[in-house]
Scaffold this motif. Structure first.
Motif, short mmCIF file in Angstrom:
data_model
loop_
_atom_site.label_atom_id
_atom_site.label_comp_id
_atom_site.label_asym_id
_atom_site.label_seq_id
_atom_site.Cartn_x
_atom_site.Cartn_y
_atom_site.Cartn_z
N LEU A 41 0.82 -1.21 0.00
CA LEU A 41 0.00 0.00 0.00
C LEU A 41 0.85 1.26 0.00
O LEU A 41 0.41 2.32 -0.46
CB LEU A 41 -0.93 0.01 1.21
N GLN A 42 2.06 1.16 0.51
CA GLN A 42 2.94 2.33 0.55
C GLN A 42 3.45 2.70 -0.83
O GLN A 42 4.05 3.76 -1.01
CB GLN A 42 4.09 2.07 1.52
N ASN A 43 3.19 1.84 -1.81
CA ASN A 43 3.58 2.15 -3.19
C ASN A 43 2.62 3.12 -3.85
O ASN A 43 2.91 3.68 -4.90
CB ASN A 43 3.64 0.85 -4.00
N ILE A 44 1.46 3.35 -3.24
CA ILE A 44 0.47 4.27 -3.81
C ILE A 44 1.03 5.69 -3.79
O ILE A 44 1.52 6.16 -2.76
CB ILE A 44 -0.85 4.20 -3.03
N CYS A 45 0.95 6.36 -4.94
CA CYS A 45 1.56 7.68 -5.04
C CYS A 45 0.66 8.72 -5.68
O CYS A 45 1.06 9.88 -5.84
CB CYS A 45 2.88 7.60 -5.82
N ALA A 46 -0.56 8.33 -6.08
CA ALA A 46 -1.43 9.30 -6.75
C ALA A 46 -2.90 8.97 -6.48
O ALA A 46 -3.29 7.80 -6.41
CB ALA A 46 -1.18 9.30 -8.26
N HIS A 47 -3.70 10.02 -6.33
CA HIS A 47 -5.15 9.91 -6.18
C HIS A 47 -5.79 10.58 -7.38
O HIS A 47 -5.61 11.78 -7.60
CB HIS A 47 -5.61 10.58 -4.88
N LEU A 48 -6.51 9.81 -8.18
CA LEU A 48 -7.22 10.33 -9.34
C LEU A 48 -8.72 10.10 -9.16
O LEU A 48 -9.13 9.12 -8.52
CB LEU A 48 -6.77 9.66 -10.64
N ASN A 49 -9.51 10.98 -9.73
CA ASN A 49 -10.97 10.84 -9.67
C ASN A 49 -11.53 10.94 -11.08
O ASN A 49 -11.17 11.85 -11.84
CB ASN A 49 -11.58 11.92 -8.78
N ALA A 50 -12.42 10.00 -11.42
CA ALA A 50 -13.07 10.02 -12.74
C ALA A 50 -14.34 9.18 -12.65
O ALA A 50 -14.72 8.69 -11.58
CB ALA A 50 -12.13 9.48 -13.81
N PHE A 51 -14.99 9.01 -13.79
CA PHE A 51 -16.23 8.23 -13.86
C PHE A 51 -16.05 7.07 -14.82
O PHE A 51 -15.48 7.22 -15.91
CB PHE A 51 -17.39 9.12 -14.32
N HIS A 52 -16.54 5.90 -14.41
CA HIS A 52 -16.52 4.71 -15.26
C HIS A 52 -17.95 4.36 -15.65
O HIS A 52 -18.89 4.56 -14.87
CB HIS A 52 -15.92 3.52 -14.51
N VAL A 53 -18.11 3.80 -16.84
CA VAL A 53 -19.41 3.30 -17.27
C VAL A 53 -19.31 1.79 -17.43
O VAL A 53 -18.24 1.24 -17.68
CB VAL A 53 -19.89 3.95 -18.58
N TYR A 54 -20.45 1.12 -17.26
CA TYR A 54 -20.48 -0.34 -17.41
C TYR A 54 -20.37 -0.70 -18.88
O TYR A 54 -21.13 -0.20 -19.72
CB TYR A 54 -21.79 -0.89 -16.84
N ALA A 55 -19.45 -1.60 -19.21
CA ALA A 55 -19.29 -2.02 -20.59
C ALA A 55 -20.56 -2.71 -21.10
O ALA A 55 -20.90 -2.62 -22.28
CB ALA A 55 -18.10 -2.96 -20.72
N SER A 56 -21.28 -3.37 -20.21
CA SER A 56 -22.50 -4.08 -20.59
C SER A 56 -23.71 -3.17 -20.65
O SER A 56 -24.74 -3.54 -21.22
CB SER A 56 -22.77 -5.22 -19.59
N ASP A 57 -23.62 -1.99 -20.03
CA ASP A 57 -24.74 -1.04 -19.99
C ASP A 57 -24.18 0.36 -19.81
O ASP A 57 -24.15 0.89 -18.70
CB ASP A 57 -25.69 -1.40 -18.85
N PRO A 58 -23.71 0.99 -20.88
CA PRO A 58 -23.01 2.27 -20.76
C PRO A 58 -23.87 3.45 -20.33
O PRO A 58 -23.36 4.56 -20.21
CB PRO A 58 -22.43 2.49 -22.17
N LYS A 59 -25.16 3.21 -20.05
CA LYS A 59 -25.98 4.27 -19.46
C LYS A 59 -25.77 4.35 -17.95
O LYS A 59 -26.16 5.33 -17.32
CB LYS A 59 -27.46 4.03 -19.77
N ARG A 60 -25.18 3.29 -17.38
CA ARG A 60 -24.89 3.27 -15.95
C ARG A 60 -23.45 3.73 -15.72
O ARG A 60 -22.54 3.32 -16.44
CB ARG A 60 -25.06 1.86 -15.38
N PHE A 61 -23.25 4.55 -14.72
CA PHE A 61 -21.91 5.04 -14.44
C PHE A 61 -21.67 5.14 -12.95
O PHE A 61 -22.61 5.19 -12.15
CB PHE A 61 -21.67 6.39 -15.11
N VAL A 62 -20.40 5.16 -12.57
CA VAL A 62 -20.00 5.21 -11.17
C VAL A 62 -18.78 6.12 -11.04
O VAL A 62 -17.86 6.06 -11.86
CB VAL A 62 -19.63 3.80 -10.64
N GLU A 63 -18.80 6.95 -10.03
CA GLU A 63 -17.62 7.75 -9.71
C GLU A 63 -16.60 6.86 -9.00
O GLU A 63 -16.97 6.07 -8.13
CB GLU A 63 -18.00 8.92 -8.81
N ALA A 64 -15.35 6.99 -9.37
CA ALA A 64 -14.31 6.15 -8.79
C ALA A 64 -13.11 6.99 -8.37
O ALA A 64 -12.60 7.79 -9.16
CB ALA A 64 -13.87 5.07 -9.78
#
Length: 231
Positions: A41-64
Motif C-alpha cells: 500500500l505504501q507504493n500508492i503515489c497518486a489519487h485520481l478521480n473520474a467516472f466509469h461506465v459499465y461495458a455491458s450497460d453504458p448508461k450506468r456510471f460510477v464515480e471512482a
C-alpha cells in the motif's frame, strides 16, 4: 439515467451490511496498524478521480477514486474506492499500461481495455488537490504534467461492488467497466462533473479542459474502447 452515488451518501456511513465496528475491533486494528508492514500500500503515489461506465450497460456510471502506484515505468495499478473518505468501499481495480505493451496483446484482450484521451482532454479526470495550502497554479502545473502521461495509457478496469444500484455487499460477477470517449455518450455528464467539483477544493473541469488544450492527443488503437464500437 442512473446516477453516481449521491454526495450525501458519501458523507454518511457507507451503506454496508453488518453491525458497526466494535470497540474491540477498533483496538485490534489500531494495534495491527502500529506493528504490521503494509509495504504494497505504501507504493500508492497518486489519487485520481473520474467516472466509469459499465461495458455491458453504458448508461450506468460510477464515480471512482483511484489510488495508484507504479509497478514499473510501463505498468500502473490502482485500487478504486467509492469515496476519498474513511470507511470508503473498495469497489474495483484498474491496471494501466503504455501503448507498446498494449500492442503486444491479442485482439480479444485489447478489446477489454479503454483509452484515457477524452477523460484527460475533457477535464473529467482529475487529481484532487491535497490541501488548500498548495498554490493552485503549482498544482495545475503538476496535474497537467501527470495528464500528459496518463493520456497515452490504456486501462483495464473491473468493478466488484455495484454501489450505484445500492448493493450492501459486493454481489454478482465482476463487471468490466470502460471510459467515456466522446461528448454526448453520457447525457448529463457536465452536471455530474459540476457536482463532483464542488466536493474537491480547487477542482474545475472547465478550467482543466482549457489548460489541457495543449496536451497532444495520441492515436488510439482501433481495438480499444470496444464498448462504443459494438453493432
Amino acid at each position: 439515467m442512473h446516477s453516481a452515488t449521491h454526495a450525501k451518501d458519501r458523507d454518511a456511513e457507507p451503506k454496508v451490511a453488518g453491525e458497526p465496528r466494535s470497540t474491540k475491533s477498533t483496538i485490534l486494528e489500531t494495534g495491527a496498524a502500529m506493528t504490521q508492514d503494509f509495504s504494497p500500500l505504501q507504493n500508492i503515489c497518486a489519487h485520481l478521480n473520474a467516472f466509469h461506465v459499465y461495458a455491458s450497460d453504458p448508461k450506468r456510471f460510477v464515480e471512482a477514486n483511484h489510488y495508484c502506484g507504479h509497478l514499473t515505468e510501463d505498468v500502473r495499478q490502482c485500487l478504486l474506492y467509492d469515496s476519498p473518505l474513511p470507511g470508503a468501499r473498495l469497489i474495483g481495480v484498474e491496471y494501466m499500461i503504455k501503448p507498446h505493451l498494449y500492442e503486444t496483446l491479442p485482439q480479444d484482450e485489447r478489446r477489454l481495455w479503454h483509452s484515457h484521451v477524452f477523460e484527460v482532454k475533457s477535464g473529467m479526470l482529475v487529481l484532487p488537490q491535497p490541501s488548500p495550502l498548495v498554490p493552485q497554479a503549482l498544482w495545475d502545473k503538476a496535474e497537467t504534467a501527470e495528464m500528459e502521461e496518463v493520456v497515452k495509457l490504456y486501462g483495464k478496469v473491473y468493478h466488484l461492488w455495484q454501489v450505484d444500484r445500492g448493493d450492501k455487499l459486493p454481489l454478482g460477477e465482476p463487471q468490466l467497466m470502460t471510459s467515456i470517449t466522446a461528448e454526448g455518450q453520457l447525457p448529463g455528464l457536465e452536471g455530474v462533473m459540476d457536482e463532483r467539483d464542488k466536493r474537491f477544493p480547487g477542482c474545475d473541469w472547465r478550467k482543466k479542459k482549457e489548460i489541457r488544450e495543449g496536451i497532444v492527443e495520441p492515436e488510439v488503437h482501433p481495438d480499444a474502447d470496444y464498448t462504443w464500437k459494438k453493432d
